[in-house]
Design an enzyme around this catalytic site. Structure first.
Site, PDB file in Angstrom:
ATOM      1  N   ARG A 121       0.840  -1.199   0.000  1.00 19.42           N
ATOM      2  CA  ARG A 121       0.000   0.000   0.000  1.00 19.42           C
ATOM      3  C   ARG A 121       0.878   1.253   0.000  1.00 19.42           C
ATOM      4  O   ARG A 121       2.001   1.238   0.495  1.00 19.42           O
ATOM      5  CB  ARG A 121      -0.908   0.014   1.223  1.00 19.42           C
ATOM      6  CG  ARG A 121      -1.887  -1.160   1.305  1.00 19.42           C
ATOM      7  CD  ARG A 121      -2.723  -1.063   2.571  1.00 19.42           C
ATOM      8  NE  ARG A 121      -3.698  -2.146   2.667  1.00 19.42           N
ATOM      9  CZ  ARG A 121      -3.474  -3.312   3.285  1.00 19.42           C
ATOM     10  NH1 ARG A 121      -2.302  -3.522   3.852  1.00 19.42           N
ATOM     11  NH2 ARG A 121      -4.408  -4.243   3.334  1.00 19.42           N
ATOM     12  N   LYS A 144      -2.393  -2.353   7.351  1.00 21.62           N
ATOM     13  CA  LYS A 144      -3.783  -2.208   7.781  1.00 21.62           C
ATOM     14  C   LYS A 144      -4.074  -3.219   8.889  1.00 21.62           C
ATOM     15  O   LYS A 144      -3.773  -4.399   8.754  1.00 21.62           O
ATOM     16  CB  LYS A 144      -4.712  -2.445   6.580  1.00 21.62           C
ATOM     17  CG  LYS A 144      -6.066  -1.784   6.715  1.00 21.62           C
ATOM     18  CD  LYS A 144      -6.797  -1.846   5.389  1.00 21.62           C
ATOM     19  CE  LYS A 144      -8.135  -1.140   5.464  1.00 21.62           C
ATOM     20  NZ  LYS A 144      -8.856  -1.187   4.190  1.00 21.62           N
ATOM     21  N   HIS A 220      -2.740   2.718  -5.753  1.00 25.05           N
ATOM     22  CA  HIS A 220      -3.631   1.577  -5.540  1.00 25.05           C
ATOM     23  C   HIS A 220      -3.873   0.811  -6.838  1.00 25.05           C
ATOM     24  O   HIS A 220      -4.083  -0.404  -6.807  1.00 25.05           O
ATOM     25  CB  HIS A 220      -4.958   2.049  -4.948  1.00 25.05           C
ATOM     26  CG  HIS A 220      -5.604   1.012  -4.080  1.00 25.05           C
ATOM     27  ND1 HIS A 220      -5.051   0.583  -2.878  1.00 25.05           N
ATOM     28  CD2 HIS A 220      -6.735   0.284  -4.246  1.00 25.05           C
ATOM     29  CE1 HIS A 220      -5.831  -0.341  -2.347  1.00 25.05           C
ATOM     30  NE2 HIS A 220      -6.848  -0.545  -3.146  1.00 25.05           N
ATOM     31  N   ARG A 223      -1.139  -1.516  -7.178  1.00 25.75           N
ATOM     32  CA  ARG A 223      -1.402  -2.654  -6.272  1.00 25.75           C
ATOM     33  C   ARG A 223      -2.353  -3.641  -6.950  1.00 25.75           C
ATOM     34  O   ARG A 223      -2.147  -4.856  -6.905  1.00 25.75           O
ATOM     35  CB  ARG A 223      -1.975  -2.126  -4.961  1.00 25.75           C
ATOM     36  CG  ARG A 223      -2.302  -3.185  -3.906  1.00 25.75           C
ATOM     37  CD  ARG A 223      -2.657  -2.456  -2.616  1.00 25.75           C
ATOM     38  NE  ARG A 223      -3.396  -3.269  -1.669  1.00 25.75           N
ATOM     39  CZ  ARG A 223      -2.824  -4.063  -0.760  1.00 25.75           C
ATOM     40  NH1 ARG A 223      -1.518  -4.165  -0.708  1.00 25.75           N
ATOM     41  NH2 ARG A 223      -3.569  -4.744   0.095  1.00 25.75           N
ATOM     42  N   HIS A 246      -4.359  -8.646   3.385  1.00 27.59           N
ATOM     43  CA  HIS A 246      -5.815  -8.615   3.540  1.00 27.59           C
ATOM     44  C   HIS A 246      -6.221  -9.375   4.801  1.00 27.59           C
ATOM     45  O   HIS A 246      -5.665 -10.440   5.088  1.00 27.59           O
ATOM     46  CB  HIS A 246      -6.502  -9.251   2.325  1.00 27.59           C
ATOM     47  CG  HIS A 246      -6.476  -8.383   1.111  1.00 27.59           C
ATOM     48  ND1 HIS A 246      -6.718  -8.848  -0.164  1.00 27.59           N
ATOM     49  CD2 HIS A 246      -6.247  -7.047   0.961  1.00 27.59           C
ATOM     50  CE1 HIS A 246      -6.631  -7.866  -1.031  1.00 27.59           C
ATOM     51  NE2 HIS A 246      -6.349  -6.757  -0.371  1.00 27.59           N
ATOM     52  N   TYR A 255     -10.278 -10.089  -7.314  1.00 26.93           N
ATOM     53  CA  TYR A 255      -9.349 -10.106  -8.437  1.00 26.93           C
ATOM     54  C   TYR A 255      -9.566 -11.321  -9.340  1.00 26.93           C
ATOM     55  O   TYR A 255      -9.181 -11.307 -10.504  1.00 26.93           O
ATOM     56  CB  TYR A 255      -7.907 -10.103  -7.937  1.00 26.93           C
ATOM     57  CG  TYR A 255      -7.547  -8.855  -7.162  1.00 26.93           C
ATOM     58  CD1 TYR A 255      -7.514  -7.606  -7.779  1.00 26.93           C
ATOM     59  CD2 TYR A 255      -7.235  -8.913  -5.800  1.00 26.93           C
ATOM     60  CE1 TYR A 255      -7.188  -6.459  -7.072  1.00 26.93           C
ATOM     61  CE2 TYR A 255      -6.902  -7.768  -5.091  1.00 26.93           C
ATOM     62  CZ  TYR A 255      -6.889  -6.554  -5.734  1.00 26.93           C
ATOM     63  OH  TYR A 255      -6.572  -5.414  -5.032  1.00 26.93           O
TER      64      TYR A 255
END
Length: 259
Positions: A121, A144, A220, A223, A246, A255
């Site tokens: 990120r 995150k 992003h 990414r 994640h 994806y």
């Protein structure tokens, strides 16, 4: 208001009074607006307004609950966001636009390379500390959810990092800057890079590389490109989820619909 379109549509069908509207009339409205190319979220907004209106008529005893035409009407499914990513050629061109030997050119080239080679990120790149970088991997300690993970580096990126480190030392030699001694990436004044600064780097690279206008030139999107490319190259979705940081594999599975 959202109801106007529905009421006009019913008037055109000869329904003068609202209590004449049936479930089939609502379905006909939905079908017509789908035909017109309206998005599901727009139609669902109108359906919610229709239900509120008929709930009010039930409360006021204008119609009975059994006569409520919207009770058996379900909202249309949420449309999956379409992910438009860079193609391989665009990413290669974005890396090549920074070919100077100065500190900023070397730094910006590495930023594009690191984002596209690891899928980290933008915020993680900005928080990366010198102590978190080795020859073969970087440690993401501030991702995150504050979960730590390791991201491995390719030999090509490692070579670019060594060049950046040499250029950075030369550039700041003799200057009284402190933050650049802690954070891996630094601004030209020696401050910690901001997310906005990195976004400008990617946007500038996209403009100079003549990326297609429909692609949003952002960290992003790089990414996204890395994740989709990894899946196309045979990466397991569970491992990819861990590499991306994640918290749920459901986030990674979006994806799968793109490849």
């Amino acid at each position: 208001s959202k109801l106007n379109a529905f009421l006009i549509f019913q008037e055109e069908r000869g329904k003068t009074y609202i209590d004449e509207v049936t479930t089939q009339d609502i379905k006909a409205f939905i079908a017509e607006y789908i035909r017109r190319g309206r998005k599901n979220v727009y139609i669902n907004g109108i359906l919610n307004a229709i239900r509120i209106m008929f709930n009010y008529l039930v409360d006021e005893q204008v119609i009975t609950r059994e006569q409520h035409p919207g009770l058996r009407i379900k909202n249309l499914p949420k449309e999956k966001p379409k992910i438009i990513v860079f193609n391989d050629s665009e990413v290669q061109r974005m890396v090549k636009v920074f070919n100077g030997k100065g500190f900023l050119e070397v730094r910006d080239k590495l930023i594009i390379m690191l984002l596209s080679d690891t899928g980290i990120r933008c915020s993680e790149l900005c928080k990366l500390r010198i102590a978190d970088v080795t020859e073969t991997q970087i440690i993401i300690r501030y991702g995150k959810g504050r979960k730590q993970r390791s991201v491995y580096l390719s030999p090509t990126v490692n070579k670019a990092m060594l060049q950046y480190e040499r250029t950075k030392r030369t550039y700041f030699e003799g200057k009284n800057y402190q933050e650049q001694e802690e954070y891996y990436f630094a601004s030209y004044r020696g401050n910690k890079l901001t997310v906005e600064a990195v976004e400008r780097v990617v946007k500038r690279a996209g403009a100079r590389a003549k990326v297609r206008p429909e692609v949003r030139c952002s960290p992003h999107t790089l990414r996204h490109w890395w994740a989709i490319t990894s899946l196309r190259n045979g990466e397991d979705v569970y491992m990819l989820s861990r590499l991306l940081g994640h918290s749920s594999i459901a986030t990674t599975q979006i994806y799968l619909d793109t490849i």
